[in-house]
Design an enzyme around this catalytic site. Structure first.
Site, mmCIF file in Angstrom:
data_model
loop_
_atom_site.group_PDB
_atom_site.id
_atom_site.type_symbol
_atom_site.label_atom_id
_atom_site.label_comp_id
_atom_site.label_asym_id
_atom_site.label_seq_id
_atom_site.Cartn_x
_atom_site.Cartn_y
_atom_site.Cartn_z
ATOM 1 N N VAL A 11 2.843 -9.974 7.949
ATOM 2 C CA VAL A 11 1.384 -10.003 7.860
ATOM 3 C C VAL A 11 0.867 -11.444 7.787
ATOM 4 O O VAL A 11 0.010 -11.839 8.572
ATOM 5 C CB VAL A 11 0.900 -9.187 6.646
ATOM 6 N N PRO A 88 7.088 -4.321 -2.681
ATOM 7 C CA PRO A 88 7.971 -3.170 -2.445
ATOM 8 C C PRO A 88 7.869 -2.110 -3.545
ATOM 9 O O PRO A 88 7.245 -2.363 -4.583
ATOM 10 C CB PRO A 88 9.369 -3.804 -2.455
ATOM 11 N N GLU A 156 -4.968 -5.557 5.068
ATOM 12 C CA GLU A 156 -4.684 -5.714 6.499
ATOM 13 C C GLU A 156 -4.330 -4.354 7.102
ATOM 14 O O GLU A 156 -3.561 -3.606 6.535
ATOM 15 C CB GLU A 156 -3.523 -6.695 6.675
ATOM 16 N N ALA A 159 -0.893 -2.898 12.910
ATOM 17 C CA ALA A 159 0.371 -2.164 13.019
ATOM 18 C C ALA A 159 1.361 -3.064 13.730
ATOM 19 O O ALA A 159 0.984 -3.860 14.606
ATOM 20 C CB ALA A 159 0.167 -0.864 13.791
ATOM 21 N N GLY A 266 10.754 11.192 12.676
ATOM 22 C CA GLY A 266 10.218 10.851 11.352
ATOM 23 C C GLY A 266 9.572 9.487 11.401
ATOM 24 O O GLY A 266 9.913 8.670 12.248
ATOM 25 N N CYS A 271 5.784 0.386 5.150
ATOM 26 C CA CYS A 271 4.602 0.671 4.319
ATOM 27 C C CYS A 271 4.272 2.134 4.054
ATOM 28 O O CYS A 271 3.866 2.461 2.946
ATOM 29 C CB CYS A 271 3.391 -0.029 4.919
HETATM 30 N N1 LIG Z 1 4.239 -5.200 7.685
HETATM 31 C C1 LIG Z 1 3.047 -4.752 8.033
HETATM 32 O O1 LIG Z 1 2.827 -4.381 9.185
HETATM 33 C C2 LIG Z 1 1.931 -4.672 7.043
HETATM 34 C C3 LIG Z 1 2.121 -5.033 5.726
HETATM 35 N N2 LIG Z 1 1.068 -4.980 4.841
HETATM 36 C C4 LIG Z 1 1.231 -5.417 3.448
HETATM 37 O O2 LIG Z 1 1.295 -6.847 3.435
HETATM 38 C C5 LIG Z 1 2.172 -7.310 2.409
HETATM 39 C C6 LIG Z 1 3.223 -8.212 3.010
HETATM 40 O O3 LIG Z 1 3.985 -7.462 3.935
HETATM 41 P P1 LIG Z 1 4.988 -8.151 4.947
HETATM 42 O O4 LIG Z 1 4.351 -9.339 5.563
HETATM 43 O O5 LIG Z 1 5.483 -7.067 5.827
HETATM 44 O O6 LIG Z 1 6.141 -8.628 3.938
HETATM 45 P P2 LIG Z 1 7.361 -9.606 4.220
HETATM 46 O O7 LIG Z 1 8.431 -9.218 3.292
HETATM 47 O O8 LIG Z 1 7.625 -9.688 5.692
HETATM 48 O O9 LIG Z 1 6.802 -11.058 3.789
HETATM 49 C C7 LIG Z 1 6.488 -11.417 2.486
HETATM 50 C C8 LIG Z 1 6.897 -12.879 2.283
HETATM 51 O O10 LIG Z 1 6.409 -13.316 1.012
HETATM 52 C C9 LIG Z 1 7.322 -14.294 0.524
HETATM 53 N N3 LIG Z 1 7.117 -14.505 -0.921
HETATM 54 C C10 LIG Z 1 7.295 -13.628 -1.926
HETATM 55 N N4 LIG Z 1 6.968 -14.194 -3.103
HETATM 56 C C11 LIG Z 1 6.568 -15.458 -2.828
HETATM 57 C C12 LIG Z 1 6.089 -16.547 -3.622
HETATM 58 N N5 LIG Z 1 5.942 -16.435 -4.953
HETATM 59 N N6 LIG Z 1 5.760 -17.707 -3.022
HETATM 60 C C13 LIG Z 1 5.899 -17.832 -1.682
HETATM 61 N N7 LIG Z 1 6.322 -16.840 -0.875
HETATM 62 C C14 LIG Z 1 6.661 -15.667 -1.434
HETATM 63 C C15 LIG Z 1 8.665 -13.722 0.876
HETATM 64 O O11 LIG Z 1 9.657 -14.721 0.880
HETATM 65 C C16 LIG Z 1 8.406 -13.127 2.274
HETATM 66 O O12 LIG Z 1 8.754 -14.015 3.308
HETATM 67 C C17 LIG Z 1 2.725 -6.055 1.745
HETATM 68 O O13 LIG Z 1 1.944 -5.769 0.617
HETATM 69 C C18 LIG Z 1 2.521 -4.985 2.790
HETATM 70 O O14 LIG Z 1 2.344 -3.713 2.206
HETATM 71 C C19 LIG Z 1 -0.177 -4.599 5.253
HETATM 72 C C20 LIG Z 1 -0.415 -4.256 6.552
HETATM 73 C C21 LIG Z 1 0.610 -4.273 7.557
HETATM 74 O O1 LIG Z 2 0.168 -1.038 6.107
HETATM 75 C C1 LIG Z 2 0.908 -1.165 7.063
HETATM 76 O O2 LIG Z 2 2.034 -1.683 7.020
HETATM 77 C C2 LIG Z 2 0.539 -0.631 8.411
HETATM 78 O O3 LIG Z 2 1.194 0.664 8.534
HETATM 79 C C3 LIG Z 2 1.029 1.283 9.784
HETATM 80 O O4 LIG Z 2 1.530 0.457 10.822
HETATM 81 P P1 LIG Z 2 3.087 0.389 11.193
HETATM 82 O O5 LIG Z 2 3.901 1.004 10.105
HETATM 83 O O6 LIG Z 2 3.363 -1.006 11.583
HETATM 84 O O7 LIG Z 2 3.241 1.260 12.526
HETATM 85 P P2 LIG Z 2 2.643 2.684 12.977
HETATM 86 O O8 LIG Z 2 2.248 2.587 14.385
HETATM 87 O O9 LIG Z 2 1.647 3.185 12.038
HETATM 88 O O10 LIG Z 2 3.938 3.617 12.910
HETATM 89 C C4 LIG Z 2 4.519 3.985 11.682
HETATM 90 C C5 LIG Z 2 5.636 4.991 11.920
HETATM 91 O O11 LIG Z 2 5.104 6.252 12.309
HETATM 92 C C6 LIG Z 2 5.699 6.682 13.517
HETATM 93 N N1 LIG Z 2 4.705 7.462 14.281
HETATM 94 C C7 LIG Z 2 3.467 6.963 14.496
HETATM 95 C C8 LIG Z 2 2.534 7.677 15.187
HETATM 96 C C9 LIG Z 2 2.851 8.949 15.668
HETATM 97 O O12 LIG Z 2 2.041 9.660 16.301
HETATM 98 N N2 LIG Z 2 4.097 9.427 15.437
HETATM 99 C C10 LIG Z 2 5.035 8.716 14.745
HETATM 100 O O13 LIG Z 2 6.163 9.204 14.540
HETATM 101 C C11 LIG Z 2 6.123 5.408 14.222
HETATM 102 O O14 LIG Z 2 7.128 5.629 15.147
HETATM 103 C C12 LIG Z 2 6.597 4.585 13.046
HETATM 104 O O15 LIG Z 2 7.912 4.911 12.689
HETATM 105 C C13 LIG Z 2 -0.456 1.508 10.047
HETATM 106 O O16 LIG Z 2 -0.634 2.072 11.355
HETATM 107 C C14 LIG Z 2 -1.219 0.187 9.953
HETATM 108 O O17 LIG Z 2 -2.624 0.425 10.094
HETATM 109 C C15 LIG Z 2 -0.955 -0.455 8.592
HETATM 110 O O18 LIG Z 2 -1.596 -1.708 8.511
#
Ligand SMILES: NC(=O)C1=CN([C@@H]2O[C@H](COP(=O)(O)OP(=O)(O)OC[C@H]3O[C@@H](n4cnc5c(N)ncnc54)[C@H](O)[C@@H]3O)[C@@H](O)[C@H]2O)C=CC1
Ligand SMILES: O=C(O)[C@H]1O[C@H](OP(=O)(O)OP(=O)(O)OC[C@H]2O[C@@H](n3ccc(=O)[nH]c3=O)[C@H](O)[C@@H]2O)[C@H](O)[C@@H](O)[C@@H]1O
Length: 457
Positions: A11, A88, A156, A159, A266, A271
């Protein structure tokens, strides 16, 4: 403004790259304690695979976008600090297996409290339990530092796999702030950043708690749609209805809509499960067990779908896969990403290994080291030797050669266009295909001689 983002993950990296690209007048620094990750962001091989991201980063990096491990230095200079660290599911103590582990968030808040200066805006970008902003506020207030602050919630919604188009053209940007003149002012400052490329009417402002809760609710609704159609897929298999036809039929009702009705092996990703567990925990905490049980069912159904897939495969292969070669096509949790967190492929492979199958895994973007890390306890046998039943394949045709069955676990487009005749010719017979994503042309494959099993059909 000087903008600092703590956390250079899936993100923090892409979101800040987009802000830097669209707002050249702001200086954006993304910091992380993970040196390898920062080095990768500064290299030609970014740590996150996202279509279009290379171009965005290379245009802004070095101009007004910087990646650094100097967390304190960047906080000290910042006017606006995004917290985008991981949240997490807690694995220990009270709430283990459900509550969000907020230790990384608290660490950030304490670090900000120590070194921030002036008038700052702290923005929650991570997905957080409702009322977390209150804890951040209390930590910042309690430290007696040389700064004044506002805390905003700005969850945020991108996806993975579509992060760049999602950031370029979001359905909405949500900003939650304190309902005071100072809170409104801070929310306006952040809204002005997004307004550089997002139409104003798509920038929604709410109170902090609504914003925090909307993020958990959005993910819960999305995951619920997948579990709902997957539940129907089981009934389809029992009745010869076709789940894709059912999805199309109900999706044309404008009240239901066509998106997120694709039945699958599945849902995965970092997230959905974590955020629903968090919601369940919050409901229990606030004395709402019926609401908690309602949402927990979304996860129970998803677990059922993953194990049902393996049971069907084993049953079809004459009730045993022991010593059989199973080709696993796709290990990422969805296409166009290298992310494997909570990927259904992990659970399917573990179950197959438990059944003593030999799994030959091919994924175009996931590294072998990641697959081994994900299959942890299965990756080594009792003697600490690598498990010979896990084989990573560089070539998709080699993965399928002499296999008893092929299982599609990620919907990579290229799987559709493989030379399926060649695959059929080189497989053991009967040649089984289990399409966990319903992407293949099943009638065409059957004509070649395959036995094809999709989801819900
Ligand atoms: N992955 C996604 O598509 C989405 C994630 N989110 C939310 O955004 C947040 C972040 O998710 P990701 O980016 O996927 O996680 P990520 O695990 O990829 O990145 C988090 C980063 O934060 C760093 N970190 C942790 N503690 C720290 C500190 N004290 N100082 C500096 N760096 C530090 C870690 O080393 C890591 O690189 C989570 O809360 C998640 O639920 C929201 C929308 C989409
Ligand atoms: O908070 C988050 O991390 C993000 O979680 C999801 O995004 P993401 O997990 O990256 O991807 P998705 O496209 O939502 O897919 C999630 C899972 O559901 C599955 N999926 C999705 C859609 C569908 O119709 N069927 C299905 O099996 C996908 O294959 C995947 O395994 C949400 O779509 C985002 O809006 C959100 O920001």
């Amino acid at each position: 403004m000087n903008i600092c983002c703590i956390g250079a993950g899936y993100v923090g990296g892409p979101t800040m790259a987009m802000i830097a690209l669209k707002c050249p007048e702001h200086r954006v620094t993304v910091v992380d304690i993970n040196e390898k990750r920062i080095a990768a962001w500064n290299s030609n091989e970014l740590p996150v695979y996202e279509p279009g991201l290379d171009e965005v980063v290379s245009e802004a990096r070095g101009r007004n976008l910087f990646f650094s491990t100097d967390v304190n230095g960047s906080i000290a200079e910042a006017d606006m600090i995004f917290i985008s660290v991981n949240t997490p599911t807690k694995s220990y103590g009270v709430g283990a297996g459900r509550a969000a582990d907020l230790k990384f968030i608290e660490r950030c808040a304490r670090q900000i409290a120590e070194v921030a200066k002036g008038n700052i805006i702290v923005v929650e970008k991570s997905t957080l339990p409702v009322r977390t902003a209150e804890s951040i506020r209390r930590i910042l207030e309690g430290c007696g530092g040389e700064f004044t602050f506002q805390v905003l919630s700005n969850p945020e919604f991108l996806a993975e796999g579509t992060a760049v188009p999602d950031l370029l053209n979001p359905d909405r940007v949500l900003i939650g702030g304190e309902q005071t003149p100072e809170g409104d002012e801070a929310a306006k400052t952040l809204a002005d950043v997004y307004a550089k490329w997002v139409p104003r009417e798509r920038i929604l402002t709410t109170n902090v708690w609504s914003s925090e809760l909307s993020k958990l609710t959005a993910n819960a609704f999305l995951a619920q749609r997948v579990s709902s159609i997957n539940a129907i897929s089981a009934l389809c298999e029992a009745t010869e209805a076709n789940v894709d036809e059912v999805a199309r039929a109900i999706g044309t009702d404008s009240r239901i809509g066509p998106k997120f009705l694709k039945s699958s092996v599945g849902f995965g990703g970092s997230c959905f499960q974590k955020d629903i567990l968090n919601l369940v925990y919050l409901c229990e905490h606030f004395g709402l067990p019926e609401v908690a049980a309602y949402w927990e069912q979304v996860i129970i159904m998803n677990d059922y779908q993953k194990s049902r897939f393996v049971r069907r495969l084993v049953r079809t292969l004459f009730n045993t896969v022991s010593g059989k070669k199973i080709a696993i096509l796709g290990f990422a949790f969805k296409k166009d990403t290298n992310d494997t967190r909570e990927s259904p492929a992990i659970y399917v492979c573990r179950d197959l290994l438990e059944e003593q199958a030999e799994v030959h895994i091919f994924d175009p973007k996931v590294k072998a080291s990641q697959v081994f890390a994900d299959l942890q306890q299965d990756a080594l046998n009792g003697n600490g030797e690598p498990n010979p039943n896990i084989i990573i394949e560089e070539d998709v045709y080699a993965a399928c050669e002499n296999a008893h069955a092929v299982a599609i676990l990620t919907e990579w487009d290229r799987f559709r266009d493989l030379d399926w005749q060649r695959i059929y010719d080189n497989m053991l017979k009967p040649a089984f295909v289990f399409d966990g994503r319903n992407i293949l042309d099943a009638p065409a494959l059957r004509k070649m001689g395959f036995e094809v099993y999709g989801i819900g059909r």
